[in-house]
Write a protein that holds these residues in place. Structure first.
Motif, PDB file in Angstrom:
ATOM      1  N   ALA A 170       0.761  -1.125   0.068  1.00  0.00           N
ATOM      2  CA  ALA A 170      -0.107  -0.017   0.030  1.00  0.00           C
ATOM      3  C   ALA A 170       0.821   1.141   0.053  1.00  0.00           C
ATOM      4  CB  ALA A 170      -0.718  -0.002   1.369  1.00  0.00           C
ATOM      5  N   GLU A 171       2.031   1.143   0.769  1.00  0.00           N
ATOM      6  CA  GLU A 171       3.040   2.469   0.873  1.00  0.00           C
ATOM      7  C   GLU A 171       3.354   2.629  -0.473  1.00  0.00           C
ATOM      8  OE1 GLU A 171       6.985   4.013   3.174  1.00  0.00           O
ATOM      9  OE2 GLU A 171       5.790   2.144   3.799  1.00  0.00           O
ATOM     10  N   ASP A 172       3.617   1.624  -1.060  1.00  0.00           N
ATOM     11  CA  ASP A 172       4.381   1.715  -2.328  1.00  0.00           C
ATOM     12  C   ASP A 172       3.668   2.301  -3.628  1.00  0.00           C
ATOM     13  OD1 ASP A 172       6.659   1.260  -4.048  1.00  0.00           O
ATOM     14  OD2 ASP A 172       5.570  -0.414  -5.124  1.00  0.00           O
ATOM     15  N   ILE A 173       2.288   2.049  -3.614  1.00  0.00           N
ATOM     16  CA  ILE A 173       1.287   2.509  -4.390  1.00  0.00           C
ATOM     17  C   ILE A 173       0.943   4.062  -3.949  1.00  0.00           C
ATOM     18  CG2 ILE A 173      -0.920   2.283  -5.394  1.00  0.00           C
ATOM     19  CD1 ILE A 173       1.056  -0.064  -6.559  1.00  0.00           C
ATOM     20  N   VAL A 174       1.048   4.249  -2.870  1.00  0.00           N
ATOM     21  CA  VAL A 174       0.677   5.655  -2.394  1.00  0.00           C
ATOM     22  C   VAL A 174       1.861   6.513  -2.867  1.00  0.00           C
ATOM     23  CG1 VAL A 174       0.528   7.172  -0.550  1.00  0.00           C
ATOM     24  CG2 VAL A 174      -0.965   5.083  -0.495  1.00  0.00           C
ATOM     25  N   GLN A 175       2.986   6.032  -2.471  1.00  0.00           N
ATOM     26  CA  GLN A 175       3.987   6.931  -2.893  1.00  0.00           C
ATOM     27  C   GLN A 175       4.226   7.137  -4.379  1.00  0.00           C
ATOM     28  OE1 GLN A 175       6.294   8.895  -0.790  1.00  0.00           O
ATOM     29  NE2 GLN A 175       4.719   8.070   0.446  1.00  0.00           N
ATOM     30  N   GLN A 176       3.756   6.221  -5.141  1.00  0.00           N
ATOM     31  CA  GLN A 176       3.935   6.248  -6.756  1.00  0.00           C
ATOM     32  C   GLN A 176       2.853   7.413  -7.087  1.00  0.00           C
ATOM     33  OE1 GLN A 176       3.676   2.804  -9.111  1.00  0.00           O
ATOM     34  NE2 GLN A 176       4.250   1.552  -7.234  1.00  0.00           N
ATOM     35  N   ILE A 177       1.647   7.659  -6.482  1.00  0.00           N
ATOM     36  CA  ILE A 177       0.778   8.514  -6.760  1.00  0.00           C
ATOM     37  C   ILE A 177       1.208   9.953  -6.154  1.00  0.00           C
ATOM     38  CG2 ILE A 177      -1.695   9.432  -6.123  1.00  0.00           C
ATOM     39  CD1 ILE A 177      -2.391   6.424  -5.745  1.00  0.00           C
ATOM     40  N   ARG A 178       1.983   9.857  -5.104  1.00  0.00           N
ATOM     41  CA  ARG A 178       2.277  11.134  -4.140  1.00  0.00           C
ATOM     42  C   ARG A 178       3.464  11.736  -5.307  1.00  0.00           C
ATOM     43  NH1 ARG A 178      -0.343  12.308   0.040  1.00  0.00           N
ATOM     44  NH2 ARG A 178      -1.120  10.496   1.573  1.00  0.00           N
ATOM     45  N   THR A 179       4.288  10.990  -5.794  1.00  0.00           N
ATOM     46  CA  THR A 179       5.512  11.422  -6.635  1.00  0.00           C
ATOM     47  C   THR A 179       5.139  11.586  -8.008  1.00  0.00           C
ATOM     48  OG1 THR A 179       6.196   9.125  -7.191  1.00  0.00           O
ATOM     49  CG2 THR A 179       7.111  10.286  -4.945  1.00  0.00           C
ATOM     50  N   GLY A 180       3.934  11.084  -8.511  1.00  0.00           N
ATOM     51  CA  GLY A 180       3.395  11.398 -10.007  1.00  0.00           C
ATOM     52  C   GLY A 180       3.855  10.291 -10.973  1.00  0.00           C
ATOM     53  N   SER A 181       4.166   9.144 -10.462  1.00  0.00           N
ATOM     54  CA  SER A 181       4.617   7.937 -11.210  1.00  0.00           C
ATOM     55  C   SER A 181       3.401   7.335 -11.672  1.00  0.00           C
ATOM     56  CB  SER A 181       5.218   6.893 -10.452  1.00  0.00           C
ATOM     57  OG  SER A 181       6.600   7.442 -10.144  1.00  0.00           O
ATOM     58  N   LEU A 182       2.305   7.561 -10.600  1.00  0.00           N
ATOM     59  CA  LEU A 182       0.890   7.140 -10.951  1.00  0.00           C
ATOM     60  C   LEU A 182       0.229   8.501 -11.093  1.00  0.00           C
ATOM     61  CD1 LEU A 182      -0.230   4.010  -9.016  1.00  0.00           C
ATOM     62  CD2 LEU A 182      -0.178   4.143 -11.603  1.00  0.00           C
ATOM     63  N   LYS A 183      -0.037   9.033 -12.074  1.00  0.00           N
ATOM     64  CA  LYS A 183      -0.664  10.284 -12.468  1.00  0.00           C
ATOM     65  C   LYS A 183      -2.173  10.373 -12.272  1.00  0.00           C
ATOM     66  CE  LYS A 183       3.013  11.780 -15.544  1.00  0.00           C
ATOM     67  NZ  LYS A 183       3.837  10.698 -15.326  1.00  0.00           N
ATOM     68  N   LEU A 206      -7.472  -2.099   0.633  1.00  0.00           N
ATOM     69  CA  LEU A 206      -8.358  -1.390   1.849  1.00  0.00           C
ATOM     70  C   LEU A 206      -7.622  -0.098   2.194  1.00  0.00           C
ATOM     71  CD1 LEU A 206      -9.592  -4.261   3.566  1.00  0.00           C
ATOM     72  CD2 LEU A 206     -11.014  -2.698   2.141  1.00  0.00           C
ATOM     73  N   GLU A 207      -6.294  -0.444   2.426  1.00  0.00           N
ATOM     74  CA  GLU A 207      -5.342   0.827   2.921  1.00  0.00           C
ATOM     75  C   GLU A 207      -5.067   1.941   1.682  1.00  0.00           C
ATOM     76  OE1 GLU A 207      -3.908   1.033   5.834  1.00  0.00           O
ATOM     77  OE2 GLU A 207      -5.081  -0.787   6.560  1.00  0.00           O
ATOM     78  N   ILE A 208      -5.073   1.404   0.571  1.00  0.00           N
ATOM     79  CA  ILE A 208      -5.011   2.364  -0.498  1.00  0.00           C
ATOM     80  C   ILE A 208      -6.219   3.488  -0.497  1.00  0.00           C
ATOM     81  CG2 ILE A 208      -4.668   2.722  -2.739  1.00  0.00           C
ATOM     82  CD1 ILE A 208      -2.760   0.177  -2.902  1.00  0.00           C
ATOM     83  N   ARG A 209      -7.177   2.821  -0.705  1.00  0.00           N
ATOM     84  CA  ARG A 209      -8.531   3.332  -0.754  1.00  0.00           C
ATOM     85  C   ARG A 209      -8.794   4.423   0.366  1.00  0.00           C
ATOM     86  NH1 ARG A 209     -11.028  -1.995  -1.911  1.00  0.00           N
ATOM     87  NH2 ARG A 209     -10.872  -2.143  -4.266  1.00  0.00           N
ATOM     88  N   ALA A 210      -8.182   3.894   1.647  1.00  0.00           N
ATOM     89  CA  ALA A 210      -8.315   4.787   2.810  1.00  0.00           C
ATOM     90  C   ALA A 210      -7.599   6.125   2.781  1.00  0.00           C
ATOM     91  CB  ALA A 210      -8.122   3.916   4.096  1.00  0.00           C
ATOM     92  N   SER A 211      -6.605   6.068   1.781  1.00  0.00           N
ATOM     93  CA  SER A 211      -5.687   7.232   1.814  1.00  0.00           C
ATOM     94  C   SER A 211      -6.323   8.271   1.173  1.00  0.00           C
ATOM     95  CB  SER A 211      -4.448   6.771   0.871  1.00  0.00           C
ATOM     96  OG  SER A 211      -4.731   6.789  -0.288  1.00  0.00           O
ATOM     97  N   ALA A 219     -12.866  14.154   2.559  1.00  0.00           N
ATOM     98  CA  ALA A 219     -11.964  14.686   3.314  1.00  0.00           C
ATOM     99  C   ALA A 219     -10.790  14.941   2.535  1.00  0.00           C
ATOM    100  CB  ALA A 219     -11.442  13.608   4.437  1.00  0.00           C
ATOM    101  N   ASP A 220     -10.460  14.341   1.525  1.00  0.00           N
ATOM    102  CA  ASP A 220      -9.214  14.413   0.689  1.00  0.00           C
ATOM    103  C   ASP A 220      -9.340  15.592  -0.097  1.00  0.00           C
ATOM    104  OD1 ASP A 220     -11.193  12.786  -0.851  1.00  0.00           O
ATOM    105  OD2 ASP A 220      -9.594  12.765  -2.396  1.00  0.00           O
TER     106      ASP A 220
END
Length: 239
Positions: free
Chosen positions: A18-31, A58-63, A226-227
């Protein structure tokens, strides 16, 4: 070959994924607009079982960073948050200029905003609202329910309750606004209305409009994804 994630830390594998996917989103690897890898793709990529992937999702969605569409997968959200500034969002000059707080804030953040009125009409004041308005439970009040859109996606619902005897004079009566905020998971119906994943975080905000005489003349019950919102409060350091 499984991807290495988590930097060797002793944390559960699903949290590492989950952390890896979230970081990809935050860094723009996943746009914004990109589809998050499917459960099958993630299971193969990280070398884990389907159950582990489902826990990671579930963790990714909760982000709050992805939208999940039934039968279509999860996609990176494309909406920067609206910034709520307590110091100026209810300025009379904005109201007189025809700009509601939400529309003005969305404009400042570069988003296209729309507000749809779902219902307007009389109801009997429920317990919590009656208490805030200082009337008896069951007293007739005017209610106005609205759905707020940002770039075509619903992000907020709001229901206002106003006493009948002051409705016509409301625009210029306000001396101050009092807001109470609570962060919590969205109920099933709330998640459906705001197109959120089940249990996604929301902000429940109740705002009271108070006259110079101290009477509460409007209660606005608001629910926000919230996001999609950042709240900024300016507090004077002087007495």
């Amino acid at each position: 070959m499984a991807a290495a994630v988590g930097g060797g830390r002793a944390v559960p594998r699903y949290l590492q994924i989950a952390e890896d996917i979230v970081q990809q989103i935050r860094t723009g690897s996943l746009k914004p607009g990109d589809q998050v890898p499917s459960e099958a793709d993630m299971a193969e990529r990280y070398g884990v079982s389907g159950g582990t992937v489902r826990k990671a999702m579930l963790e990714i969605r909760a982000s709050g960073l992805v939208d999940t569409r039934h039968g279509k997968g999860s996609y990176v959200k494309a909406r920067p948050p609206v910034r709520h500034r307590s110091s100026d969002r209810f300025r009379r000059s904005l109201r007189q200029g025809g700009k509601a707080a939400y529309l003005a804030e969305s404009e400042q953040s570069g988003a296209t905003a729309k507000v749809s009125v779902i219902h307007i009409g009389p109801i009997e004041a429920p317990d919590g609202i009656a208490q805030r308005l200082g009337v008896d439970v069951g007293t007739q009040v005017l209610t106005r329910r609205r759905l707020y859109f940002r770039n075509g996606t619903p992000v907020e619902t709001a229901t206002s309750y106003l006493p009948w005897d002051v409705v016509r004079d409301i625009p210029e009566l306000f001396a101050e606004f009092v807001e109470t905020l609570q962060a919590r998971p969205a109920a099933k119906a709330e998640a459906t209305e705001l197109t959120l994943s089940p249990g996604a975080p929301v902000v429940h905000l109740v705002r009271e409009a108070v006259t110079e005489e101290g009477r509460v003349v409007e209660v606005c019950d608001t629910l926000m994804a919230a996001d999609q919102f950042v709240f900024e409060f300016r507090i004077q350091a002087t007495d």
